[in-house]
Design an enzyme around this catalytic site. Sequence first.
Site, PDB file in Angstrom:
ATOM      1  CG  ASP A 308      -2.222   0.746   0.966  1.00 13.00           C
ATOM      2  OD1 ASP A 308      -2.149   1.708   0.274  1.00 13.00           O
ATOM      3  OD2 ASP A 308      -3.266   0.361   1.535  1.00 13.00           O
ATOM      4  CD  GLU A 513      -6.771   5.443   2.997  1.00 13.13           C
ATOM      5  OE1 GLU A 513      -5.983   4.834   3.777  1.00 13.13           O
ATOM      6  OE2 GLU A 513      -6.402   5.981   1.509  1.00 13.13           O
TER       7      GLU A 513
END
Length: 627
Positions: A308, A513
């Site tokens: 990521d 997020e």
Amino acid sequence: MATRQTPMLGILLLLCWAVTIQAKHTKYKDPNQPVDVRVRDLMKHMTLAEKIGQMTQIERQIASAQVLKDYFIGSILSGGGSVPARQASAKVWVNMIKKLQKACLSTRLGIPMIYGIDAIHGHNTAYNATIFPHNIGLGATRDPDLVKRIGAATALEVRATGIPYTFAPCVAVCRDPRWGRCYESYSEDHKVVQAMTQIILGLQGDVPANYTKGFPYVAGKKNIAACAKHFVGDGGTQKGINSDNTIINLHGLLGIHMPPYYDSIAKGVSSVMVSYSSLNGIKMHANRHLITGFLKKKLGFKGFVISDYQGIDFITTPPDANYTYSVQTSINAGIDMVMVPFDYHGFISNLTTLVNAKVIPMSRINDAVRRILRVKFVMGLFENPLPDKSLVDQLGKKEHRELAREAVRRSLVLLKNGKSGKKPLLPLPKKADKILVAGSHADNLGFQCGGWTIEWQGGSGRITAGTTILDAIRSTADPATSIVFSENPDADFVKSNNFSYAIVVVGEPPYAETAGDSLNLTIAEPGPSTIRAVCGPVKCAVVIISGRPVVIEPYVPLMDALVAAWLPGSEGQGVADVLFGDFGFSGKLPRTWFKSVDQLPMNVGDRHYDPLFPFGFGLTTKPRPAV
């Protein structure tokens, strides 16, 4: 004369020999050769620097031609909101990609780079793209074929900007709506998520019969490479805290969080992204057992594993405390491509030193590069490395917007219809004296699209092309009907205007997020105040715009009708289509709707299951007969 022919003959023989050798050396450029033959041939000629370059993915903003050539960079990305220019057209994107790719092709071996972007509900970073409902809404449709068609449309719009790779789909199984990424999950039920991996076939194309299991597949120039994420357990963290720790036994992991990866691999997914989160205290970016042992060896995944964004930095606490250790641990764990995204020099330098010191074996580097090149060959990047300008008209095209509108209609979940079962409010009459439309989300395109739209965290207002719910109501109601919009009216205004009925549209602001993590899951003011002021004095239908179930139990008795619209995207007309009865309600809850956050986490099948609305709930209506 004979003495002159001898050197000429020698020169000809030398030229023939050179051509033969060159042909052998360029076997990787021959599209008729099997993919793995091409990979092996190319790797024979690669230096360590060229191999490590392939493992490095850097941000577009720092990807100068010189950097790409000097470091043999193998991949470039656009992070959230990273664009070549504000409101850039498809042509501007194409020209940027072309320029970057030409720099990569000018290196000694001419290996094309792969450009990646988060196209997670349509090509959501590109201005004027079609924005589809976020995954939670698609989960409510229970329609894998619809999701496949959305994948195909998304692929065309991404290709329109010259990009061949998306960091999607998210196949997380969200088990706690307090998680800020819960809207990226199709459902709390892994079976629904598994069914929705059909989007991979839309993005990449249908896998041919008898295709090698676990091998990546991309059909052609109108398809893009996909990425299943985030491996594994990202939706199960404690209290839904983003990137935190998932505590679960092997039976739970294999039974809940792993199944969507079985389906993704079976559908030829090209890459898998590793999760920021930990599993039973072990950072996933450092989890060799699951990345190499399970994903690569046991499941036979042959694509590449990608980190990521700055994911390896978070192996240590605090992040980046020991970068050399982070590089060593993540690469040895089995990560093939690393999103650096800015400090490429530090990553390359550390990785080179670790390989030369034999701390990271050359076999691990070769495995990573083999997987990356395999995907590039499968995609046809070596044959068609440059963007196809003929596709620029695919961005935001009418047919894609109609598909998004259909998806909105199918995603709406009707939770209440009438204060008594005998007197339903929906569908609403188009012909009325005066309709009140109220709420913070009624005329806000950015709010209805949610996070990951134009900017990473999303935005407010007309951030891209699209139709707000208020726009849609105005265009759907009878021309003789008066539509009055008041974002946050007081009770006196409502009582004194003799409205036929009201539509209240409220919900969550955009987020992405960690910024979306919430322990209370309340609707922010003035949402609750608007519901109280409007519902009671007049019959009202409340539309909730949210990325997950939120606290609504205190207000349900006030409402005549309640609709969960999730984050519908750019085509708000789909909401009006169903409110006014041109189409019926058909969506089913992809998540349990709780009464109180004190009940969380609560999922279908739990021993003490006492929801406000259960998983799978959804009232239906029939469309009005055509006049």
